[in-house]
Design a protein around this motif. Structure first.
Motif, mmCIF file in Angstrom:
data_model
loop_
_atom_site.group_PDB
_atom_site.id
_atom_site.type_symbol
_atom_site.label_atom_id
_atom_site.label_comp_id
_atom_site.label_asym_id
_atom_site.label_seq_id
_atom_site.Cartn_x
_atom_site.Cartn_y
_atom_site.Cartn_z
ATOM 1 N N LEU A 89 -50.602 28.597 7.942
ATOM 2 C CA LEU A 89 -49.283 28.808 7.325
ATOM 3 C C LEU A 89 -48.161 28.495 8.306
ATOM 4 C CD1 LEU A 89 -47.632 29.899 4.857
ATOM 5 C CD2 LEU A 89 -47.671 32.129 6.005
ATOM 6 N N ARG A 90 -48.261 29.016 9.519
ATOM 7 C CA ARG A 90 -47.175 28.863 10.487
ATOM 8 C C ARG A 90 -47.010 27.422 10.960
ATOM 9 N NH1 ARG A 90 -47.647 34.368 14.252
ATOM 10 N NH2 ARG A 90 -46.966 35.817 12.608
ATOM 11 N N SER A 139 -45.937 25.099 8.135
ATOM 12 C CA SER A 139 -44.502 25.185 7.817
ATOM 13 C C SER A 139 -43.666 24.400 8.833
ATOM 14 C CB SER A 139 -44.049 26.645 7.763
ATOM 15 O OG SER A 139 -44.160 27.273 9.031
ATOM 16 N N THR A 167 -50.414 29.546 1.104
ATOM 17 C CA THR A 167 -49.769 30.625 0.338
ATOM 18 C C THR A 167 -50.619 31.049 -0.853
ATOM 19 O OG1 THR A 167 -48.490 28.975 -0.921
ATOM 20 C CG2 THR A 167 -47.414 29.964 0.991
ATOM 21 N N CYS A 177 -42.228 32.330 7.513
ATOM 22 C CA CYS A 177 -43.676 32.176 7.707
ATOM 23 C C CYS A 177 -44.136 32.719 9.057
ATOM 24 C CB CYS A 177 -44.071 30.694 7.595
ATOM 25 S SG CYS A 177 -44.000 30.032 5.911
#
Length: 417
Positions: A79-80, A83, A120, A182
């Protein structure tokens, strides 16, 4: 215990909002990129279409690759860093000298979007109580559906009022805020057993595709294919039947209907079972497409928008809930990526297929053909859903029995020796 059963917890609300912005920017850019390619980069119509569609290729690659990485590397890391990549590839739109570079940026931006959205979709499952799985997925799905209506609306307004660079700056600000969120968001990684980690790390088909989700993925492909006829040709059809003004409100009605009905369909899913929402979704989409083929007035066009919302909008989230229901917890990421590959593939190849049909048929006949697809899905679903589970259970039992027999034979041989 009461806190665990609360659906609208801080984590659920936060990841839903993050997902909304991720999809909003995707849809916002999708509706303007072909126009920009033609006006700013002097691309031909086919080149502009490729610039729009190549995004889906990047998304599909991300879905396939990131399903397993979610659990191996960790949902938090995917996710991090996903993003950050989404932010970097969105900034790259500011530095496009020609159509070739635009292809590359679109491909990478699609990969980044696919990475974050896959993350997500998996992360939200950790914040939904098991007893409210259907309801939670439907509320979460609202973020996607509303983005699909609001994103194109904002994109068209900004395109008329400003220029491409202003739109990109606006998108960068949104993605930058999402990236910060995020990195702050407390992601729950799942703990893998050594056996689960080994199976995911192996370079086999099972490590990329969840077989238990293949049936609903097959259905999702055909539903996405049917819906793509609306996304691709509604504007042209509205011009042909002189209902352009009414068509501008088609997706507004679509979004309003979904917003009103999603929570109810989720509660029905949890209380009554998936069949009580899946069958209506097939027939509502078929009815909406059929109504679209016969429409000659604004009110019937908007009614078809409502029916399509009840059909495709309901299926999209509840199909995801069915997908989660069929898979093991350590394979949620792979199952969801499998499901969305089918959905995205249907949306991606649909415009090409219906474009060929349109060259031989009228718009009305084309939408009647599209209306047949959900009916066919209902029939296939009735004939084969759950039976695939039974077959798989039998195979697993036979395999387990065989392993037991082999183990017993080896034990006897060891005893004789």
């Amino acid at each position: 215990m009461e806190k665990e059963e609360k659906l609208f917890n801080k984590g659920f609300i936060s990841i839903t909002l993050i997902n909304f912005i991720v999809y909003l920017v995707y849809y916002l850019l999708m509706v303007i990129i072909a126009v920009i390619a033609q006006d700013n980069l002097h691309a031909t119509l086919s080149q502009a279409g490729l610039a729009s569609g190549i995004y889906i290729i990047g998304t599909l690659l991300a879905r396939l690759l990131m399903g397993k990485k979610l659990e191996l590397v960790g949902r938090k890391a995917v996710l991090r860093y996903g993003s950050l990549f989404y932010l970097a590839t969105t900034i790259a739109y500011l530095f496009i000298p020609g159509i070739g570079v635009l292809y590359g940026v679109r491909l990478l931006n699609g990969f980044a979007y696919g990475t974050v959205s896959t993350a997500t979709n998996a992360i939200v499952t950790a914040y939904i109580p098991q007893s409210k799985n259907g309801e939670g997925i439907n509320y979460y799905g609202l973020s996607t559906s509303l983005a699909a209506a609001i994103g194109p609306f904002i994109g068209m307004i900004l395109l008329n009022l400003t220029n491409f660079y202003t739109i990109i700056i606006f998108s960068i600000v949104l993605i930058a805020a999402t990236t910060v969120a995020c990195w702050v968001f407390p992601v729950k990684n799942i703990v893998l057993t050594p056996e689960h980690r080994a199976s995911l790390a192996a370079h086999t088909l099972d490590s990329y595709i969840e077989k238990k989700a293949l049936f609903i993925t097959f259905i999702a492909f055909w539903m996405g294919l049917a819906y793509s006829s609306v996304l691709s040709f509604l504007s042209s059809y509205a011009q042909a039947i002189h209902l352009v003004d009414a068509a501008s409100f088609f997706f507004v009605v679509y979004a309003l209907v979904i917003t009103a009905t999603r929570p109810l369909s989720g509660r029905i899913f949890d209380a009554k079972g998936e069949n009580y929402v899946m069958y209506p979704s097939y027939f509502f989409l078929a009815a909406g497409l059929a109504a679209l083929s016969f429409t000659t007035s604004s009110w019937l066009l908007l009614v078809s928008g409502a029916l399509v919302g009840l059909g495709y909008g309901t299926f999209m989230s509840n199909g995801q809930a069915v997908c989660l229901k069929t898979c093991d917890s350590h394979r949620i990421g792979i199952a969801l990526s499998t499901y969305f590959v089918g959905l995205d593939l249907g949306l991606g190849v649909g415009p090409y297929i219906f474009g060929i049909l349109r060259s031989h048929l009228s718009f009305q006949s084309m939408y009647l053909v599209a209306a047949i697809l959900p009916i066919a899905c209902a029939i296939v679903y009735r004939l084969f859903y759950k039976k695939s589970d039974v077959i798989e259970e039998v195979v697993e039992e036979v395999t387990a029995t065989t392993d037991t027999i082999v183990h017993s034979v080896h034990s006897v041989e060891d005893s004789v020796k």
